[in-house]
Structure formats: C-alpha cells, structure tokens
Scaffold this active site. Structure first.
Site, PDB file in Angstrom:
ATOM      1  N   HIS A 175       0.828  -1.210   0.000  1.00 55.81           N
ATOM      2  CA  HIS A 175       0.000   0.000   0.000  1.00 55.81           C
ATOM      3  C   HIS A 175       0.854   1.247   0.000  1.00 55.81           C
ATOM      4  O   HIS A 175       0.512   2.248  -0.621  1.00 55.81           O
ATOM      5  CB  HIS A 175      -0.929  -0.007   1.202  1.00 55.81           C
ATOM      6  CG  HIS A 175      -1.723  -1.271   1.293  1.00 55.81           C
ATOM      7  ND1 HIS A 175      -2.170  -1.804   2.465  1.00 55.81           N
ATOM      8  CD2 HIS A 175      -2.096  -2.117   0.323  1.00 55.81           C
ATOM      9  CE1 HIS A 175      -2.796  -2.924   2.214  1.00 55.81           C
ATOM     10  NE2 HIS A 175      -2.766  -3.131   0.932  1.00 55.81           N
ATOM     11  N   CYS A 215      -5.175   0.349 -19.139  1.00 51.67           N
ATOM     12  CA  CYS A 215      -4.845   1.176 -17.969  1.00 51.67           C
ATOM     13  C   CYS A 215      -3.844   0.526 -17.012  1.00 51.67           C
ATOM     14  O   CYS A 215      -3.665   0.992 -15.900  1.00 51.67           O
ATOM     15  CB  CYS A 215      -6.110   1.580 -17.217  1.00 51.67           C
ATOM     16  SG  CYS A 215      -6.957   0.203 -16.447  1.00 51.67           S
TER      17      CYS A 215
END
Ligand code: PEP
Ligand code: MG
Length: 746
Positions: A364, A677
């Site tokens: 993260h 993407c």
C-alpha cells in the site's frame, strides 16, 4: 557469577567513563583506554583495532605491542584472528593463538611472545566498528567471565565511538556514519531525488552506557519491561485481526517480552556496570549480528521481532519517542524499515523520495508513493541502521539504487541526471495543450490513473485528457475503518469538481489479493491473487458495492458518470454488476435524488477468459479497459508481486500482443471503446506498440503522459505497425528490439 568480577567490571567501566569524559585528543584517549583495560584485566596486552574502511582494520592503540606498529598494522576483514572476530562478530578465545585456524603473525607488533588471545567485536546494533583484543604470555584460556566482561567494555566503547568520542578524530578514518554507502534495492516508483535523510523512526541515542547504581538500573529495566509487556498484551487484545501471520508476530512479541533468558542476560549486563539502555542495546547488537548469519527465514523473522521489541524497550527507557524534536530537513527523503499507507500520506508531497528496507511493489505504501509521484526504492537492506537524520542521500528510483552520503562525483552525475529529467519535463510541459497525434494522423487519447485527492492537481499539469482509472480502494486503504457513504460521496464530488468536466472513470472497490483492508477480516486463501477479490467480493457482499454506487451517483449531482467494475472474469459477473448499478440508479431516482444525466458502465478486462467472452459481453459494456497488470500475470502465470518472476515475461512478447489484438478486434466488432490502464501504458516503448496495434486510449501515471505524448507525436504509427508485423512474420518472440530501434532512428 562471582561477586568480585562484577565489582571489578563495574570499576573498570566507571574508570573508562571517566577517562572518556576527560578532554583529550582521540589518540590519547585510545591509549589511555588500552592501558586501563590491560591493567584492569591483568593482561600484558590490550589493543584496539578499528575499521579504516569497510574492508580494512587498523591497529589504532595498544598497550603491550610495539608502539611503532600503531597505525601501521592493518588487516583485511576475515584476515588473521582479529579479522575473523570482525567478520563473524563473535569472540575468539584461545590459549594457543598460533595454533588457531587463520592465525596470521604480524612481526612488526612483536606479538609472537603472547600465546593467549581474546578478541571481541566492537559493534553497535549490528554495525561493526572494530575489535578489542587482550593477549597474555601465559598459555591460558580466558574464563567465561572475562570474555563477558570484555564484551561489556566493548559495548561501552561502541557507544562512545557512536558519539564520536574518538573515531572521528583519528586521521584518515571513514568513521561510522560518515562514509558513502550505496544500497541496491528494487524500484518501487521511478524517478530521481536528491535530499536529506529523515528517519521515520529515528535511532535511539544512548548517552549513558555506564550505570552507577546497578540496583537502580535493574529497577528501571524492570519497570520498562513491565510497561512493554502491558503494551504487547494490549496490542494482542486490541488486535481485531484474525490473520495468522499477524497474530504469530504478536505472540512472538509476547514470548520475547516474557522471556526470562532475555531479561536475565540484560540483568547480568547491568550487574557488570552497563546502564539499562546499554544492556538492551548489547543484547540487541548480538541478536542483529546473529540475524545476518541465520539462513532460516523463520528464525530470521523471530530475531527481527526481538529487534523490534528491543527498539520499543529503548524508547520506553530513554523516553525518546518518534518525535525527537529534530527539525525535518529541507528536501526530506523518508527512510523507514516499513511504513503504512496512512502514515506515508500524512507526510504527503513534501517528501522528495522514500527508501524502505522492506515493502513490495504492490504494498500500500508503494501505491501511495506512486500516487504522490515520489521516487521509491524498496528492499534497501540495513539502511535504517546506516542513515542518520540529515545525511545527504540520492534516490535513484529507476535503478532501485540509493547513495547515502555520496561522493561529490556521484552527486554531480546524479544532479546531471535530475537536470536532464527536469529539462525533459519542461519540454513535455510545452506539449500540454497539444493532442497526442502521430505523424500518420492518428490521435491517441491519453488519460491518467489516480486514486487520491493528491493526484488531482496532476490532471492539469500532465496534459492528460481525463482520469482513465480512479482506483477507489485507496480511499479505503488509508483509513482505519470503512468510510461512510456521505464521506465517499463528498470525496468523489471533489474529484469530479477538480476534473472540471474531463472524464473520470471510477473503478469500484478492488480489494482482496494484495490489497487487504486493515479493518476487513483477511481470508486465509491459498492463492489470494486468484481468490475472493474485487467484483467477486462486491457481488457476494452487496452492502459495500451498493453503498459505493450510491455515493458515486450522488457525487455526480446530475453530471455524467462513468463506473467500471474490476476483475470481470465471466460475462454473467458483468451482467450482475451492471444490473446492480442500474438498480441503484432507479432507487436513487425513486428517493428523489438527482441522478447522473448519463451513466456509462464498463468492465475491466483482466483475465484471458474475457478475450474469448460471448459477443454479448462486448455489446453490453459501454467501454472496456484492459488491466494489463493482472491480465499479464494470469496470461503468463507469473505473480506480479513476485520479484523472481515478475519481470521474466515481456509485455511485447508476440503471444501477449496476439491476445491484445484479439481484444482490440472483439471491441471493434462490437463498436465498444477500449482502453489500456495497466502500468505498461505509461512505458513509452510499450505504449507506442499498443497504439500501433490499434489501442486508441491509454491511461497511465501522470508523469508518463508527457514522455508518451512526445513520442507519439514524432511517430508514424502505421509504419511502426509494419515493422512489428515484419518482426512477427520473421519469427521474433518479442518485438521489443525492433520497436526500440525504430523509435530511436526517427
Ligand atoms: C491492472 O491490473 O492492470 C490494473 C490497472 O489494476 P490494479 O493494478 O489496480 O490491479
Ligand atoms: Mg487489476
């Protein structure tokens, strides 16, 4: 342990401290120390060898060896008994030194008459500073007590060396924390940065290694250990996690915190004259030295736990928290063992770079660093032990390399690189308002990926046509609880406001796999990347999906809205997800809310299965976006998080390009807009290849928009396609080299 030796040891430490406290030149101090130790231990010789550079030890002071050998006698790491002590960071104790393996006779010292040898490492928290040696003529082994006593003395010396009491004054020495060090890690986020170290958790500085009153020191230790135990118990009882690994760590903490052996060793250190904090550090140093030699990953983890716990204990004892009152330097580069996404976000854009000892590309913190466009290097082993607040540091995110306290020549070359990048950026800035139209007349829409409010300023700056992927899970990841609908609606509204009418494609929550929410019960899955994640969770647990869709619909306040579902692997999943969105539209309308004037519902194509989906899927989707990161990992069966395999397969392998062409063709047939993407869309060679193969929209990190646009504008995509086809016809496995050549030649 006999009472006498304890008292002697304490006496010696006190004398040592007093010697160190009296003002004197570095050399004079070292001489006094060796004299003191030899005298106190009753040995003919005491010598101090210090690292001149990381590979060479030098005799810096001696009592008993020939004085002219001081600063003349040197040995390589691992050479002779002294070199062996330094390398292994463990004592050597022998009554017959010449018979010992690796013994090397140094004639200039006159040591041949000394038969017994005891050498202990001078180290601080795994950092090797030198070797302390005593020798005597009598062929005798030193007792365990004596070994122990000398280790305690070495500990105090290490503390003093840390405080610069003598090493920094010794001529020509690359003293601790002053020499340049290079770390080879891995790329977390590309980019280059020059700045000053800011430690996320600064080193605790022990200013009083010698304790005057063992009883008082022991009492302090006990109070601190009690506090530590309580905090570990609290961590265990507060922990809502059911993750086995996390619980294991906490249990290991508890085990160490209650370990009699650990406490007993520290008590013995105190009885020998160390202060409570020096005792903690001594045991920590030993554990760290062991850590480096233990191959077993499980044991290494446990030693890591002990290290963490020692740090906590030191903070309790010294009262030095994370906030040491030091001021953050200009151009701070954050150095951390690891850091959570919320903490990193708190530092925000003021950081020039981030370096971590641990972490992974998909962690993260890496996701946040990427969102903030801060260069990030991960796996920089031992950097938190080496770096000091304020040290000069260069972060090369492209190569995964960090230079700490760099030589001026390195810094200069690095600055040139940064200047070149800045120059390129300003060149790209001039293209901001221009379209990405190739020499052949084809225009490619360039969008950017985002996930945090912090990303939005890049929309105008980068020249992107909109946000092609807004990863909504980041808002969930940086919080400690599930955000409320109103909170989300307000964030999404701000995103749409900031986009000023440019398109934003919101991807619904993509959790599971590597993205585990701190407040969600982790699933014990054998293979989370192929497990219960993304839309699979959304469809099974409708509550969060519905709440998110409602928040999006409300945030639009009547404006057009684009929603995309992640990880669709079968047509019926998309049908169900799409229906959920339509149902929420009806519900919101019925409740009297304004609904978006237009709702576009798309799917992310991230599994090979969807390239072969029924035609109805392509017709039903308002748009499709290829999630290349996942698509590639499943196509090649190569975990995107696994450093060993993630770079093994080339995106420009003709088999993967064939899959992309199949998807392009299916979308054309159904007249469905298609974009790409994944991270590859932001890599110039890959982006140009995709465009040549027929992809008309690419979504990438903001910093890539300029370079990709620049290249597209110079390129004739039709000619590039011909070159690619030719390479494939001639049997190439990858088209990378022909594309690279083609682009370099134009
Ligand atoms: C992808 O898989 O390519 C993608 C864009 O999604 P994420 O990286 O968030 O999994
Ligand atoms: Mg994905």
């Amino acid at each position: 342990m006999p009472e006498r030796s304890e008292t002697d040891s304490r006496k010696l430490l006190r004398r040592l401290r007093d010697t160190l406290a009296t003002p004197a030149k570095g050399q004079e101090r070292l001489d006094r120390i060796t004299h003191l130790i030899a005298d106190s231990m009753g040995t003919e010789v005491c010598s101090i060898y210090l690292f001149r550079d990381p590979e060479t030890l030098e005799l810096c002071a001696t009592e008993g060896l020939k004085p002219e050998s001081v600063h003349q006698t040197r040995m390589r790491l691992g050479e002779g008994l002294v070199g062996r002590v330094a390398r292994s960071a463990t004592p050597i104790n022998t009554g017959d030194a010449p018979a010992e393996k690796g013994f090397r006779y140094m004639p200039e010292t006159g040591e041949e008459i000394f038969s017994s040898f005891l050498g202990v490492p001078i180290q601080r928290l795994g950092e090797r500073l030198g070797v302390l040696v005593v020798q005597s003529k009598a062929a005798r082994q030193f007792s365990e007590d004596e070994v122990y006593g000398l280790e305690v003395v070495a500990m105090v010396l290490a503390e003093m060396a840390e405080l610069g009491a003598f090493i920094s004054e010794a001529d020509g020495f690359s003293a601790a924390h002053q020499n340049p060090v290079m770390f080879r890690g891995a790329t977390g986020q590309e980019g280059a940065a020059e700045g000053r170290v800011w430690l996320h958790e600064p080193r605790v500085v022990v200013t009083n290694p010698v304790g005057d009153d063992p009883e008082a020191e022991s009492a302090r230790l006990h109070v601190a250990v009690d506090e530590l135990r309580q905090s570990v118990d609290r961590m265990l009882s507060d922990s809502i996690t059911s993750d086995k690994d996390q619980l294991d760590v906490l249990e290991a903490y508890k085990m160490f915190a209650n370990s009699r052996g650990w406490l007993k060793r520290m008590e013995e250190d105190i009885a020998r004259g160390l202060s409570a904090e020096a005792a903690v550090e001594k045991e920590q140093s030993i554990a760290r030295a062991r850590l480096e030699q233990v191959p077993d990953p499980y044991l290494r983890e446990r030693l890591h736990d002990l290290d963490d716990l020692s740090n906590r204990l030191l903070r309790i004892l010294t009262g030095q928290g994370k906030d040491t009152g030091a001021e953050m330097p200009e151009n701070p580069v954050l150095v951390a063992r690891n850091i959570g996404p919320a903490e990193l976000l708190e530092y925000g854009r003021k950081l020039k770079g981030v370096v971590m000892e641990e972490g992974s590309v998909g962690s993260h913190a890496a996701v946040v660093a990427r969102a903030l466009a801060i260069p990030l290097v991960i796996h920089a082993a031992r950097i938190t032990s080496e770096a000091l607040n304020g040290n000069a540091i260069l972060v090369d995110g492209d190569q995964g390399v960090v230079h700490l306290r760099p030589e001026e020549t390195v810094a200069k070359a690095f600055r040139d690189k940064i200047a070149m990048q800045a120059e390129a950026q300003s060149r790209y800035a001039s293209l901001r308002e221009l379209p990405a139209t190739g020499q052949c007349g084809t225009t490619i829409t360039l969008m950017m990926n985002a996930g945090l409010m912090a990303d939005l300023p890049s929309l105008a700056g980068s020249g992107a046509d909109g946000v092609g992927l807004f990863r909504t899970e980041l808002q969930f990841l940086v919080r400690s609880r599930v955000p409320r609908r109103a909170e989300l609606a307000s964030i999404y509204a701000q995103v749409l406001n900031a986009a000023q009418g440019k398109k934003v494609i919101f991807r619904t929550l993509d959790i599971g796999s590597d993205k585990v929410l701190p407040y969600m019960k982790p699933q014990d899955e054998p293979n989370p990347a192929m497990g219960w994640r993304a839309i699979r969770v959304g469809l099974d647990k409708r509550g969060v999906l519905r709440m998110q869709l409602q928040a999006l619909i409300r945030a639009a306040e009547g404006r057009p809205l684009s929603v995309m579902f992640p990880f669709i692997a079968a047509q019926d999943e998309f049908t169900a997800a799409r229906q959920a969105a339509l149902d929420e539209m009806d519900r919101e309308r019925a409740l009297g809310h304004v609904v978006p004037e237009k709702l576009e519902i798309g799917a992310m194509l991230e599994t090979p299965s969807m390239a072969f989906a029924p035609r109805a899927f392509f017709e039903q989707a308002d748009f499709i976006s290829i999630g290349g990161n996942d698509l590639k990992q499943f196509f090649f069966a190569a975990d995107r998080e696994n450093e060993r395999v993630r770079r093994r397969y080339d995106t420009l392998d003709v088999s993967f390009l064939g899959l992309l062409e199949q998807i392009i063709a299916r979308c054309r047939e159904a007249n469905t807009p298609l974009s790409f993407c994944g991270e590859d869309a932001g890599r110039p060679i890959e982006a140009l290849t995709f465009a040549a193969l027929g992809l008309r929209t690419l979504s990438m990190r903001p910093a890539s928009v300029g370079p990709v646009k620049h290249l597209i504008r110079r390129t004739n995509l039709a000619n590039l396609k011909a070159v690619i086809d030719e390479a494939r016809d001639s049997g190439a496995q990858s088209v990378r080299s022909v594309v690279t050549h083609f682009l370099a030649r134009q």
